[in-house]
Write a protein that holds these residues in place. Structure first.
Motif, PDB file in Angstrom:
ATOM      1  N   ILE A 148      -3.284 -11.615  -3.419  1.00 34.71           N
ATOM      2  CA  ILE A 148      -2.132 -10.832  -3.849  1.00 34.71           C
ATOM      3  C   ILE A 148      -1.296 -11.715  -4.768  1.00 34.71           C
ATOM      4  O   ILE A 148      -0.811 -12.773  -4.352  1.00 34.71           O
ATOM      5  CB  ILE A 148      -1.285 -10.366  -2.645  1.00 34.71           C
ATOM      6  CG1 ILE A 148      -2.186  -9.789  -1.545  1.00 34.71           C
ATOM      7  CG2 ILE A 148      -0.237  -9.366  -3.100  1.00 34.71           C
ATOM      8  CD1 ILE A 148      -3.010  -8.608  -1.948  1.00 34.71           C
ATOM      9  N   GLU A 149      -1.180 -11.338  -6.027  1.00 34.74           N
ATOM     10  CA  GLU A 149      -0.457 -12.169  -6.983  1.00 34.74           C
ATOM     11  C   GLU A 149       0.999 -12.326  -6.545  1.00 34.74           C
ATOM     12  O   GLU A 149       1.641 -11.374  -6.106  1.00 34.74           O
ATOM     13  CB  GLU A 149      -0.527 -11.550  -8.385  1.00 34.74           C
ATOM     14  CG  GLU A 149      -1.933 -11.461  -8.941  1.00 34.74           C
ATOM     15  CD  GLU A 149      -2.641 -12.808  -8.999  1.00 34.74           C
ATOM     16  OE1 GLU A 149      -1.977 -13.812  -9.317  1.00 34.74           O
ATOM     17  OE2 GLU A 149      -3.851 -12.853  -8.711  1.00 34.74           O
ATOM     18  N   GLY A 150       1.501 -13.553  -6.666  1.00 37.50           N
ATOM     19  CA  GLY A 150       2.867 -13.852  -6.276  1.00 37.50           C
ATOM     20  C   GLY A 150       3.010 -14.234  -4.826  1.00 37.50           C
ATOM     21  O   GLY A 150       4.100 -14.589  -4.373  1.00 37.50           O
ATOM     22  N   GLY A 151       1.915 -14.123  -4.072  1.00 40.42           N
ATOM     23  CA  GLY A 151       1.950 -14.535  -2.685  1.00 40.42           C
ATOM     24  C   GLY A 151       2.553 -13.531  -1.728  1.00 40.42           C
ATOM     25  O   GLY A 151       2.665 -13.803  -0.521  1.00 40.42           O
ATOM     26  N   ALA A 152       2.974 -12.373  -2.205  1.00 42.15           N
ATOM     27  CA  ALA A 152       3.559 -11.356  -1.321  1.00 42.15           C
ATOM     28  C   ALA A 152       2.470 -10.716  -0.472  1.00 42.15           C
ATOM     29  O   ALA A 152       1.289 -10.699  -0.845  1.00 42.15           O
ATOM     30  CB  ALA A 152       4.264 -10.291  -2.161  1.00 42.15           C
ATOM     31  N   PRO A 153       2.816 -10.160   0.666  1.00 38.42           N
ATOM     32  CA  PRO A 153       1.810  -9.459   1.482  1.00 38.42           C
ATOM     33  C   PRO A 153       1.367  -8.163   0.802  1.00 38.42           C
ATOM     34  O   PRO A 153       2.127  -7.540   0.054  1.00 38.42           O
ATOM     35  CB  PRO A 153       2.564  -9.183   2.787  1.00 38.42           C
ATOM     36  CG  PRO A 153       4.003  -9.147   2.402  1.00 38.42           C
ATOM     37  CD  PRO A 153       4.164 -10.156   1.300  1.00 38.42           C
ATOM     38  N   ALA A 154       0.140  -7.781   1.053  1.00 37.42           N
ATOM     39  CA  ALA A 154      -0.363  -6.525   0.501  1.00 37.42           C
ATOM     40  C   ALA A 154       0.372  -5.356   1.128  1.00 37.42           C
ATOM     41  O   ALA A 154       0.655  -5.377   2.332  1.00 37.42           O
ATOM     42  CB  ALA A 154      -1.861  -6.399   0.762  1.00 37.42           C
ATOM     43  N   PRO A 155       0.722  -4.354   0.347  1.00 42.86           N
ATOM     44  CA  PRO A 155       1.347  -3.163   0.933  1.00 42.86           C
ATOM     45  C   PRO A 155       0.469  -2.563   2.026  1.00 42.86           C
ATOM     46  O   PRO A 155      -0.762  -2.586   1.930  1.00 42.86           O
ATOM     47  CB  PRO A 155       1.475  -2.211  -0.257  1.00 42.86           C
ATOM     48  CG  PRO A 155       1.455  -3.087  -1.463  1.00 42.86           C
ATOM     49  CD  PRO A 155       0.543  -4.228  -1.117  1.00 42.86           C
ATOM     50  N   GLU A 156       1.112  -2.042   3.021  1.00 37.71           N
ATOM     51  CA  GLU A 156       0.386  -1.491   4.166  1.00 37.71           C
ATOM     52  C   GLU A 156      -0.599  -0.401   3.729  1.00 37.71           C
ATOM     53  O   GLU A 156      -0.227   0.542   3.035  1.00 37.71           O
ATOM     54  CB  GLU A 156       1.373  -0.910   5.177  1.00 37.71           C
ATOM     55  CG  GLU A 156       0.704  -0.366   6.430  1.00 37.71           C
ATOM     56  CD  GLU A 156       1.706   0.203   7.421  1.00 37.71           C
ATOM     57  OE1 GLU A 156       1.269   0.749   8.452  1.00 37.71           O
ATOM     58  OE2 GLU A 156       2.930   0.123   7.143  1.00 37.71           O
TER      59      GLU A 156
END
Length: 526
Positions: free
Chosen positions: A5-13
């Motif tokens: 996931i670019e930017g290191g954020a969690p993938a949306p549910e």
């Protein structure tokens, strides 16, 4: 599988799960799940090397006759977030057959919380040979003469024609398995080679050339680059697709009931069915010799003119009178879009100073009935013994045609032959040495998900028009000049027997007049 996931954020549910569920549906050819994976409405798009499909209906429709995408493993999945409810997803996949594929998608979360695809682009591994188009090909398969009027041109040969060292397959795997290797090339093939053209390969055909749809269960349906998600038309489907895709500059095909004119019409090509008997059919597998012809497909009229001059060398040319004719009754079998485009073309010709004279032709149902019964009787004589000896091999629609052909009695054929002779004589009287203008097909290319009933209805409507040239043995040229909301349709010129080259010249003149209104006057060039 690597997920990033670019930017290191969690993938949306639910997003990654939706992507993988879509991949599973592809492998299972789950048409319901695949349809639900795309956003509803006209704005969803899907593109690949065959073109762009716009709208949910078009996207889901093309899958119905395609078959599954095959087993593949997702090796890498990358997500670029575009807000809380949208994401750009890139997947790298590894098909079981080898290579690497790439898919990019815009996913959006709907009001129901489900993720669906708004836009997708598919890059599949490049095949060494697209078996939907080619049965065998080379670089080239057979080299032409070092010099000649067709030097530099490349040819896709329908898999009914003999090529020395190859087998004839007639679009049927079981037939190919039993076929002998040909010792010599068909004269129609050799003429192109002698003129300097290279033969790229043998291109696919509908089974036994007994169809005008372009569907083949043994090898798949060739793509229609002019109308993605639509059938290509047949039975010269392979050569036509090869030309439309730019994989050959000339298609050598056969036309019995429209098998050159229909794919030319559906794919925006020039297609010539020559005068019956003008081109040798030696070394060409027959369907109905009374109506079989060998002819050509090209992307432009100038190439068609050069090819026809080579293929018809030695045939005494016949001129045309310059009179253009139209038969209003013919339009009754055509769809609204075709009627509108045809009327617009006639209006443009009138504006260019050319008068189109109305003529009466026999009832289309009578033309079709006489043609079909006589064609059926000949088809059974040509191929019936093989078909009977190989039950269950053919597609249901082709098998049904042979079943009907088997049941034609000698008495029925005799009556149909008498009717065909009378109808041909009446047509010759009405048409004289003029050039009849008709649509090359009754509709644009039907969609891949068209029902069997719809395909048969369009087949009957188109055959009632193509039978005019078939019954009279006249040459017929499809020129890509009619535009409809559903795709291109050919403007077909039907001329006097022997006037093939004059017919191509007329087609060039009409094309110039319609494409450059106000600049070109047809005068007596046709």
């Amino acid at each position: 599988m690597r997920v990033r996931i670019e930017g290191g954020a969690p993938a949306p549910e639910g997003l990654v799960e939706a992507v993988l569920a879509y991949e599973a549906a592809l492998a299972a050819d789950d048409l319901t799940a695949l349809a639900d994976a795309f956003e509803r409405g006209p704005d969803a798009v899907r593109g690949d090397r065959n073109g762009l499909l716009a709208g949910h209906d078009r996207i889901t429709g093309f899958r119905s006759r395609r078959g599954g995408a095959g087993t593949r493993e997702v090796a890498e999945l990358r997500v670029h977030l575009a807000g809380d409810d949208a994401a750009h997803v890139t997947t790298v996949n590894v098909p079981s057959g080898g290579g690497r594929g790439l898919v990019t998608q815009l996913w959006r979360r709907g009001d129901d919380g489900a993720w669906r695809i708004a836009a997708a682009h598919v890059t599949a591994p490049a095949p060494a040979l697209d078996a939907r188009v080619w049965r065998v090909a080379g670089t080239p398969l057979v080299a032409g003469a070092s010099d000649g009027p067709l030097a530099g041109e490349t040819v896709a040969v329908k898999d009914l024609f003999a090529i020395a060292g190859q087998r004839i397959g007639v679009g049927v795997r079981a037939f190919l398995a039993e076929a002998a290797v040909e010792e010599a090339s068909a004269p129609a093939v050799q003429a192109l080679l002698d003129a300097g053209a290279d033969v790229v390969g043998l291109a696919q055909t509908d089974q036994f050339a007994y169809s005008i749809a372009g569907l083949n269960p043994d090898y798949g349906t060739p793509p229609n680059p002019a109308v993605p998600g639509a059938i290509p038309g047949g039975s010269s489907s392979g050569p036509a697709a090869a030309v439309a895709l730019g994989q050959a500059s000339i298609g050598l095909g056969s036309d019995t009931a429209g098998s050159i004119r229909v794919p030319a019409s559906y794919m925006g090509l020039w297609g010539l069915r020559p005068t019956h008997g003008a081109v040798s059919l030696e070394g060409v597998w027959p369907l109905a010799p009374r109506y079989d012809t060998a002819g050509w497909l090209t992307r432009d009229g100038e190439t068609m003119r050069r090819v026809a001059a080579v293929g018809l060398a030695g045939v005494d040319p016949v001129p045309v009178s310059g009179t253009l004719l139209a038969a209003p009754a013919v339009m009754m079998s055509c769809g609204a879009g075709v009627r509108y485009a045809f009327d617009a073309a006639l209006g443009a010709l009138a504006a260019a100073g050319t008068r189109v004279v109305p003529v009466e032709v026999p009832a289309l149902d009578d033309l079709l009935a006489a043609f079909r019964v006589t064609q059926q009787a000949e088809a059974w004589r040509s191929d019936g013994a093989w078909v009977e000896a190989h039950p269950g091999v053919l597609a249901p629609d082709v098998q049904e045609r042979f079943d009907l052909a088997r049941d034609v009695t000698a008495e029925q054929e005799e009556h149909a032959l008498a009717d065909a002779g009378l109808l041909a004589a009446r047509l010759d009287l009405e048409l004289g040495d003029g050039v009849l203008l008709v649509p090359a097909a009754a509709s644009a290319a039907p969609r891949l998900d068209a029902s069997e009933a719809e395909l048969e209805a369009r087949r009957r409507a188109t055959l009632s028009i193509t039978a005019i040239a078939g019954l009279t043995g006249r040459p017929a040229l499809s020129v890509p000049l009619l535009d409809t909301p559903d795709g291109p349709v050919g403007l077909c010129l039907v001329g006097p027997r022997g006037a093939d080259l004059a017919l191509v010249d007329a087609g060039l003149a009409i094309a110039a007049a319609l494409r450059n209104p106000g600049e070109t006057s047809l005068g007596h060039t046709v």
